[in-house]
Design an enzyme around this catalytic site. Sequence first.
Site, PDB file in Angstrom:
ATOM      1  N   GLU A 143       0.850  -1.185   0.000  1.00 52.61           N
ATOM      2  CA  GLU A 143       0.000   0.000   0.000  1.00 52.61           C
ATOM      3  C   GLU A 143       0.889   1.241   0.000  1.00 52.61           C
ATOM      4  O   GLU A 143       1.814   1.332   0.799  1.00 52.61           O
ATOM      5  CB  GLU A 143      -0.916   0.039   1.223  1.00 52.61           C
ATOM      6  N   GLY A 277       3.149   1.956  10.831  1.00 56.21           N
ATOM      7  CA  GLY A 277       2.995   1.250  12.093  1.00 56.21           C
ATOM      8  C   GLY A 277       2.676  -0.205  11.827  1.00 56.21           C
ATOM      9  O   GLY A 277       3.319  -1.112  12.351  1.00 56.21           O
ATOM     10  N   ALA A 278       1.674  -0.428  10.960  1.00 52.80           N
ATOM     11  CA  ALA A 278       1.269  -1.788  10.609  1.00 52.80           C
ATOM     12  C   ALA A 278       0.443  -1.732   9.332  1.00 52.80           C
ATOM     13  O   ALA A 278      -0.028  -0.680   8.938  1.00 52.80           O
ATOM     14  CB  ALA A 278       0.449  -2.411  11.735  1.00 52.80           C
ATOM     15  N   MET A 279       0.290  -2.905   8.697  1.00 55.98           N
ATOM     16  CA  MET A 279      -0.406  -2.959   7.405  1.00 55.98           C
ATOM     17  C   MET A 279      -1.357  -4.141   7.373  1.00 55.98           C
ATOM     18  O   MET A 279      -0.969  -5.276   7.674  1.00 55.98           O
ATOM     19  CB  MET A 279       0.636  -3.072   6.278  1.00 55.98           C
ATOM     20  N   GLU A 280      -2.591  -3.869   6.953  1.00 51.20           N
ATOM     21  CA  GLU A 280      -3.689  -4.822   7.056  1.00 51.20           C
ATOM     22  C   GLU A 280      -3.777  -5.822   5.911  1.00 51.20           C
ATOM     23  O   GLU A 280      -4.885  -6.246   5.557  1.00 51.20           O
ATOM     24  CB  GLU A 280      -5.005  -4.047   7.131  1.00 51.20           C
ATOM     25  N   ASN A 281      -2.668  -6.232   5.300  1.00 51.66           N
ATOM     26  CA  ASN A 281      -2.735  -7.248   4.236  1.00 51.66           C
ATOM     27  C   ASN A 281      -3.761  -8.319   4.621  1.00 51.66           C
ATOM     28  O   ASN A 281      -3.768  -8.781   5.756  1.00 51.66           O
ATOM     29  CB  ASN A 281      -1.385  -7.933   4.061  1.00 51.66           C
ATOM     30  N   HIS A 313      -7.284  -1.871  15.017  1.00 53.78           N
ATOM     31  CA  HIS A 313      -7.341  -1.086  13.777  1.00 53.78           C
ATOM     32  C   HIS A 313      -7.114  -1.993  12.559  1.00 53.78           C
ATOM     33  O   HIS A 313      -7.907  -2.015  11.619  1.00 53.78           O
ATOM     34  CB  HIS A 313      -6.287   0.026  13.858  1.00 53.78           C
ATOM     35  N   GLU A 314      -6.033  -2.765  12.599  1.00 53.04           N
ATOM     36  CA  GLU A 314      -5.702  -3.600  11.437  1.00 53.04           C
ATOM     37  C   GLU A 314      -6.745  -4.697  11.224  1.00 53.04           C
ATOM     38  O   GLU A 314      -7.070  -5.055  10.080  1.00 53.04           O
ATOM     39  CB  GLU A 314      -4.314  -4.231  11.593  1.00 53.04           C
ATOM     40  N   HIS A 317      -9.763  -3.416   9.549  1.00 53.18           N
ATOM     41  CA  HIS A 317      -9.527  -3.289   8.106  1.00 53.18           C
ATOM     42  C   HIS A 317      -9.885  -4.561   7.339  1.00 53.18           C
ATOM     43  O   HIS A 317     -10.109  -4.506   6.130  1.00 53.18           O
ATOM     44  CB  HIS A 317      -8.048  -3.019   7.836  1.00 53.18           C
TER      45      HIS A 317
HETATM   46 ZN   LIG Z   1      -5.219   1.719   8.658  1.00 49.01          ZN
END
Ligand SMILES: [Zn+2]
Length: 868
Positions: A143, A277-281, A313-314, A317
């Site tokens: 992303e 911070g983090a990614m919701e793959n 949060h993730e 998503h």
């Molecule tokens: Zn997000």
Amino acid sequence: MRSLFGLLAAALAFAPLPLYAQRLPTLVTPDHYDLAFAVDLAHNRFDGTETIKVRTTEPTSRVVLHALEITFHEVTIGTGAAAQKATVALDDSAQTATLTVAKPIARGSTEIHIRYTGILNDKLRGFYTSKGPHRSYAVTQFESTDARRAFPCFDEPAFKATFAVKLTIDRGDTAFSNGKLLSDTPGPSSAQHTMAFAPTPKMSTYLVAMAVGDFQCLDGAAENVPIRICATPDKKALGQIALDAAQDILRFYNRYFGIKYPFGKLDVLAVPDFAAGAMENTAAIFYREADLLADAKTASVETRKNIASVLAHEMAHQWFGDLVTMQWWDDIWLNEGFATWMANKPLDAGHADWNVSVDEAAETQRALSIDSLKATRPIHSDVATPAQIDEAFDAIAYEKGAAVLRMIEHYVGADTFKKGVNAYLAAHAYQNATSEDFSKAIASTSGKPVERILPTFVNQPGVPLIDVSDLSCDAAANETRATFAQSRFLVGDSTAAAGRWQVPICVAGQKDAADSCHLLTDVRQTVPVAKGCASWIFANAGARGYYRTAYSPAMLKAMAPHIEGELTPAERLSLVDDEWALVRAGRHSAADYLTLVTAFGRERTSVILSEIIGHLNFIHDYLATPEQAPKLETFVRSLLRATLDELGFSPAASDGDDRRALRAGIVSALGRTGNDPDVIAKSRAALDRSLQGGAPLEASVAAAVTSVAAGHGDRKLFDALVAGSERASDPEERYRTLSALAAFRDPALIDRGLQMVLTPQVRTQDASLQLARFLGNPAARAKAWTFIKANWAALKPKVAIFGGDTNLVAALGSFCDAQARDDIKAFFGAHPLPAAARTLDQTLERIDNCVAIRSAQAGNVSAWLARR
Ligand SMILES: [Zn+2]
């Protein structure tokens, strides 16, 4: 994605491109990708073999797709006898490859076969190398527009397809991807094995994920969904807090959403270098270590809360973003605003003493702050280039998006809103959606005019200011009325600006009166606000409205005796922040604000105190003269010292999370703004003991104590902290000490701390955050800026990563003089950061505002301090 500051914002830098210049044609669309990668970690490269099943709507001999830093070896289009070789024309500026064949491809389905080579880069985007303590890892971050660095693809969110991933890797390594593991077979060479993953559901390219290395996992499950928390082997055990939280959150979401978790398994992976911070793959969430891993025996409240919050949060998503995706990046708030809004719910359900409603009010304030600048943007904003898309991940998408959702949720009722959200998800599952689709869903579920309200908050920039006046009682009708007037609120501008919203204003106030909401549609309206004769009202019930409120002096006076006992903590927070904003706008006096603050000496909600302390810091650093500063410090001590004496410097075993957080906030405020000798001495003694192998710092006050001691620290302490940060085994301890290195005031130690940013001691992912800390330290600010300019060539590659550029440029907003402003403007004119262009405008505006408030309010502060 989870950004780091919520301050990320950006815009176009170089030549303005026509809008949608980089959008792909829609003639050819993908249905399915077969992706095989042979990963060569030793040489930072990979070989790719790809088959894309596509459909064409009319005969064509050209296919345009995205590709960047890809070397094409062989491309054929078609199957069997119809297969023909294609030529490839690359356009680096558009990041596309055009495949051309001699004979037009017929309308209908066909296949594209590509053999290519790619690089494992060091830019923390695409398919990249992440360096652990002992070895390298290959991981992805796609992303927004970087899947094209790993495989040629239709790299826009609306081109949803299914993906089957196969990874050939070194024999001792393992791999992760979105699908469940289908097979793991030795070969093709004796030193390799090949892992094949199940095809994904239909999803966007930016959600494809891969990771390769010797990661190890803690295993769990919830609702029959296997959950793994994975990390480099040395940190595997630090995943327990996250595993417990992930299981709770999944159970909560499965109850809230009409569609249960749709992706079969969930892997959550901490990688050593990660820009966001983090990614919701989809089903494979990737993280920076500090946001996921902590020692369950020693972690502070703040860290445990952060881990739960980012996970929530993730995981949100997986529905908002992965299952239903925005049609285009101009509606990124449908991902980020929704995940931010939703993440608070499981935390609130599981932890009453975390005061989540106050955190939500503080979240709204972060949005109001950026949205009170002229250089803000609407939630829905046109974006075309990758840099513009990156900069759209800002507080407007996240915090304003979430705040507007909370406002609508409060207005239509939580149950009705939930039904509307679930109708929206059901209607667009595995597809894409727009802001209008969402408005319609809530409007039709609630029967309220949401499709008229939402666009006024989504499509236009800025914050409504609601002036409340003329509180009057109509005895005959047995009701109280008030007049509401709206205008656009701008910091640094006391004149009302144009702007018209449809604002649901919900009034709290009288203890017995039920909340009552009124839709303000005109510029000025007089409405009934309470039954009976009310002596005061609070015009933002629960702080759920996205607006600022200004009361007449008489109304504020009538409210004053009720603030402590009758306003909720969230309402008190919004009151002090609105009053401070009115000072910033030049409408109220800083002296009156200081008088208001004196009433908060008994405040026990840590988040409210930390907002107030932030404002007192500003007054201390910018509005008080050096001669007056000690008087302000005395005021801060008189305000907070009694609370610390009551709480005690060291926690009692029986202290709950809120009491621990409150103590930490007060230690930090007394040590910094209050310059309290007792707190400073106790902090240094406690830190020295722990650094010398004695009693470790108590988790909840450790960060405050370390930073206070560093703020007054000497070379001996600096050296001990450097050694401590290198020794630190868990991320919380490491970052606590790293962050304290930016708090020293001795010029020689500031120089040493800055030099470290050029070394591997400060990872690329942390460089701009560390520089931002120096810029936040008044004693280090000027030195840090000189250092940044002098070392730009070396720093730029560390700063120009996702979010790094915007964080750095935003942190420069702490300057408060015209010369620094001009210098910053000139420097970035010569050294542009394309993904931080709007952020730069905001920074320059903040500095201008600071200069203006200093000239308008310094005298008021001076007079108030003289009276004490
Ligand atoms: Zn997000």
